[in-house]
Design a protein around this motif. Sequence first.
Motif, PDB file in Angstrom:
ATOM      1  N   GLY A 236      82.829 -21.002  27.114  1.00 20.59           N
ATOM      2  CA  GLY A 236      81.548 -21.130  26.429  1.00 20.59           C
ATOM      3  C   GLY A 236      80.914 -22.449  26.797  1.00 20.59           C
ATOM      4  O   GLY A 236      81.366 -23.159  27.710  1.00 20.59           O
ATOM      5  N   GLU A 237      79.868 -22.797  26.077  1.00 25.85           N
ATOM      6  CA  GLU A 237      79.119 -23.997  26.421  1.00 25.85           C
ATOM      7  C   GLU A 237      79.700 -25.255  25.767  1.00 25.85           C
ATOM      8  O   GLU A 237      80.251 -26.117  26.439  1.00 25.85           O
ATOM      9  CB  GLU A 237      77.651 -23.815  26.032  1.00 25.85           C
ATOM     10  CG  GLU A 237      76.934 -22.713  26.807  1.00 25.85           C
ATOM     11  CD  GLU A 237      75.471 -22.604  26.430  1.00 25.85           C
ATOM     12  OE1 GLU A 237      74.861 -23.650  26.115  1.00 25.85           O
ATOM     13  OE2 GLU A 237      74.941 -21.476  26.433  1.00 25.85           O
ATOM     14  N   THR A 241      81.672 -25.679  19.802  1.00 24.85           N
ATOM     15  CA  THR A 241      81.644 -24.219  19.783  1.00 24.85           C
ATOM     16  C   THR A 241      83.014 -23.645  20.110  1.00 24.85           C
ATOM     17  O   THR A 241      83.524 -22.752  19.416  1.00 24.85           O
ATOM     18  CB  THR A 241      80.614 -23.698  20.800  1.00 24.85           C
ATOM     19  OG1 THR A 241      79.309 -24.099  20.391  1.00 24.85           O
ATOM     20  CG2 THR A 241      80.661 -22.181  20.905  1.00 24.85           C
ATOM     21  N   ALA A 278      82.023 -16.822  24.956  1.00 22.88           N
ATOM     22  CA  ALA A 278      81.457 -17.201  23.662  1.00 22.88           C
ATOM     23  C   ALA A 278      79.971 -17.484  23.854  1.00 22.88           C
ATOM     24  O   ALA A 278      79.592 -18.496  24.445  1.00 22.88           O
ATOM     25  CB  ALA A 278      82.173 -18.431  23.116  1.00 22.88           C
ATOM     26  N   ARG A 279      79.144 -16.597  23.358  1.00 23.98           N
ATOM     27  CA  ARG A 279      77.699 -16.693  23.584  1.00 23.98           C
ATOM     28  C   ARG A 279      77.068 -17.742  22.680  1.00 23.98           C
ATOM     29  O   ARG A 279      77.436 -17.889  21.522  1.00 23.98           O
ATOM     30  CB  ARG A 279      77.017 -15.363  23.289  1.00 23.98           C
ATOM     31  CG  ARG A 279      77.470 -14.191  24.105  1.00 23.98           C
ATOM     32  CD  ARG A 279      76.780 -12.936  23.620  1.00 23.98           C
ATOM     33  NE  ARG A 279      75.324 -13.053  23.665  1.00 23.98           N
ATOM     34  CZ  ARG A 279      74.490 -12.306  22.942  1.00 23.98           C
ATOM     35  NH1 ARG A 279      74.976 -11.407  22.100  1.00 23.98           N
ATOM     36  NH2 ARG A 279      73.187 -12.460  23.058  1.00 23.98           N
ATOM     37  N   ASP A 280      76.096 -18.443  23.211  1.00 28.99           N
ATOM     38  CA  ASP A 280      75.112 -19.149  22.398  1.00 28.99           C
ATOM     39  C   ASP A 280      73.906 -18.226  22.303  1.00 28.99           C
ATOM     40  O   ASP A 280      73.467 -17.655  23.311  1.00 28.99           O
ATOM     41  CB  ASP A 280      74.707 -20.476  23.037  1.00 28.99           C
ATOM     42  CG  ASP A 280      75.679 -21.601  22.706  1.00 28.99           C
ATOM     43  OD1 ASP A 280      76.814 -21.299  22.286  1.00 28.99           O
ATOM     44  OD2 ASP A 280      75.307 -22.773  22.874  1.00 28.99           O
ATOM     45  N   GLY A 285      71.610 -18.902  26.978  1.00 27.89           N
ATOM     46  CA  GLY A 285      72.944 -18.352  26.768  1.00 27.89           C
ATOM     47  C   GLY A 285      73.057 -16.918  27.247  1.00 27.89           C
ATOM     48  O   GLY A 285      74.069 -16.526  27.853  1.00 27.89           O
ATOM     49  N   SER A 307      80.027 -12.784  20.000  1.00 27.38           N
ATOM     50  CA  SER A 307      78.724 -13.160  19.471  1.00 27.38           C
ATOM     51  C   SER A 307      78.834 -13.749  18.070  1.00 27.38           C
ATOM     52  O   SER A 307      79.439 -13.127  17.190  1.00 27.38           O
ATOM     53  CB  SER A 307      77.791 -11.942  19.429  1.00 27.38           C
ATOM     54  OG  SER A 307      77.603 -11.411  20.719  1.00 27.38           O
ATOM     55  N   PRO A 308      78.244 -14.919  17.832  1.00 29.46           N
ATOM     56  CA  PRO A 308      78.214 -15.488  16.486  1.00 29.46           C
ATOM     57  C   PRO A 308      77.123 -14.849  15.644  1.00 29.46           C
ATOM     58  O   PRO A 308      76.271 -14.108  16.156  1.00 29.46           O
ATOM     59  CB  PRO A 308      77.904 -16.963  16.749  1.00 29.46           C
ATOM     60  CG  PRO A 308      77.052 -16.925  17.985  1.00 29.46           C
ATOM     61  CD  PRO A 308      77.596 -15.796  18.817  1.00 29.46           C
ATOM     62  N   ASP A 312      75.617 -20.495  17.224  1.00 26.81           N
ATOM     63  CA  ASP A 312      76.884 -20.609  17.940  1.00 26.81           C
ATOM     64  C   ASP A 312      78.012 -20.575  16.912  1.00 26.81           C
ATOM     65  O   ASP A 312      77.775 -20.560  15.700  1.00 26.81           O
ATOM     66  CB  ASP A 312      76.932 -21.876  18.808  1.00 26.81           C
ATOM     67  CG  ASP A 312      76.775 -23.163  18.011  1.00 26.81           C
ATOM     68  OD1 ASP A 312      77.479 -23.334  16.986  1.00 26.81           O
ATOM     69  OD2 ASP A 312      75.964 -24.022  18.401  1.00 26.81           O
ATOM     70  N   GLU A 315      78.154 -23.374  14.195  1.00 28.52           N
ATOM     71  CA  GLU A 315      77.209 -23.142  13.098  1.00 28.52           C
ATOM     72  C   GLU A 315      77.787 -22.130  12.120  1.00 28.52           C
ATOM     73  O   GLU A 315      77.670 -22.281  10.896  1.00 28.52           O
ATOM     74  CB  GLU A 315      75.875 -22.649  13.657  1.00 28.52           C
ATOM     75  CG  GLU A 315      75.063 -23.702  14.405  1.00 28.52           C
ATOM     76  CD  GLU A 315      73.694 -23.185  14.791  1.00 28.52           C
ATOM     77  OE1 GLU A 315      73.211 -22.220  14.175  1.00 28.52           O
ATOM     78  OE2 GLU A 315      73.103 -23.767  15.721  1.00 28.52           O
TER      79      GLU A 315
END
Length: 350
Positions: A236-237, A241, A278-280, A285, A307-308, A312, A315
């Motif tokens: 992920g980024e 996260t 892990a997406r933003d 993203g 997906s959150p 992210d 959060e």
Amino acid sequence: MARRDASELAHRLAREAEAVCRKYLSNGRRVGRYWIVGDVHNTPGRSMYVRLFGPESGKGAAGRWTDGATGERGDLLDVIRESLGLIDFRDVADEARRFLSLPRPEPDPQCKTYTIPAPTGSPEAARRLVAASHTIHGTLVETYLRHRSIDDLHDVGALRYHPRCYHRPDDGPTQIWPAMIASVTDLGGLITGAHRTWLDPSGLGKAPLETSRKAMGSLLGNAVRFGPHGDVMAAGEGIETMLSLRMALPGLSLMAALSAAHLSAILFPDTLRRLYIARDIDAAGDGAMTTLTARAAAAGIETIPLSPRLGDFNEDLVAFGLNDLRALVRPQVTPGDAERFLLAGPSGRL
């Protein structure tokens, strides 16, 4: 695809409404100014009607359809999607362009390509910064991460603490702030870069700077790594996260690429067979996930997006707590991986 491009395709199809209906709703027939068919799936019948003539937009526009039995409405892009059973809108758009004999568009630079900024500082300077930093145990870095609801700090040797890290703004004098230092490494474990997050002296947040995060050294293809290489990993980024995701799956090894641009270019360990992304939740993203998925597929690696609920996973963790995060993540991973990584937990403490 940009919304304006979808709208343009729909308008072009509407100018050829009868030809579209004859191809994709072939079980219907023309009745006056309408094409009548059973439904948008091309079922024989008379419930759905498509306007063949009318203005380009507004009430009664050509190409708009209504299903009297269900109340459904739509345009000719919906007809192509539903009649062919397509899912990805990109496939719908490609089919519409083939019908209209239009060329494929150039990639949207905001969504599909990335400009990777050159970080300042050399890999050697990054290695010196990491060497001058300390373990995070009992420091502001621990305080900061715990304030972000991250308290599982096993295998975080990539994170260090520097009590007096220089911050050089674009204009104005150089300042000194405490900082979280993250080692960026290549697949062989060599430090190629460093990422700095300047912290408020309270440890309760980032320093009040216009730019509180900066990278240095060589980042392209590399990552901040938590845990050993394995057959299943997550990428992920952001650092926070990925550490939040590990709160839900504590045995999972992670790669934080530090930005959407670098996530799309991250290199794969030879051991990797399945990659969770892990997406933003933003345009960058989404674009990074698309590019990374395509690269992984070409390398024979399965990808699964995670997906959150909010922007992210950090959060989500801060807003909803660990139990809710686990409940969100667990159904998104394979049952075997959920059991494997949820039960694995930390094997030791930093």
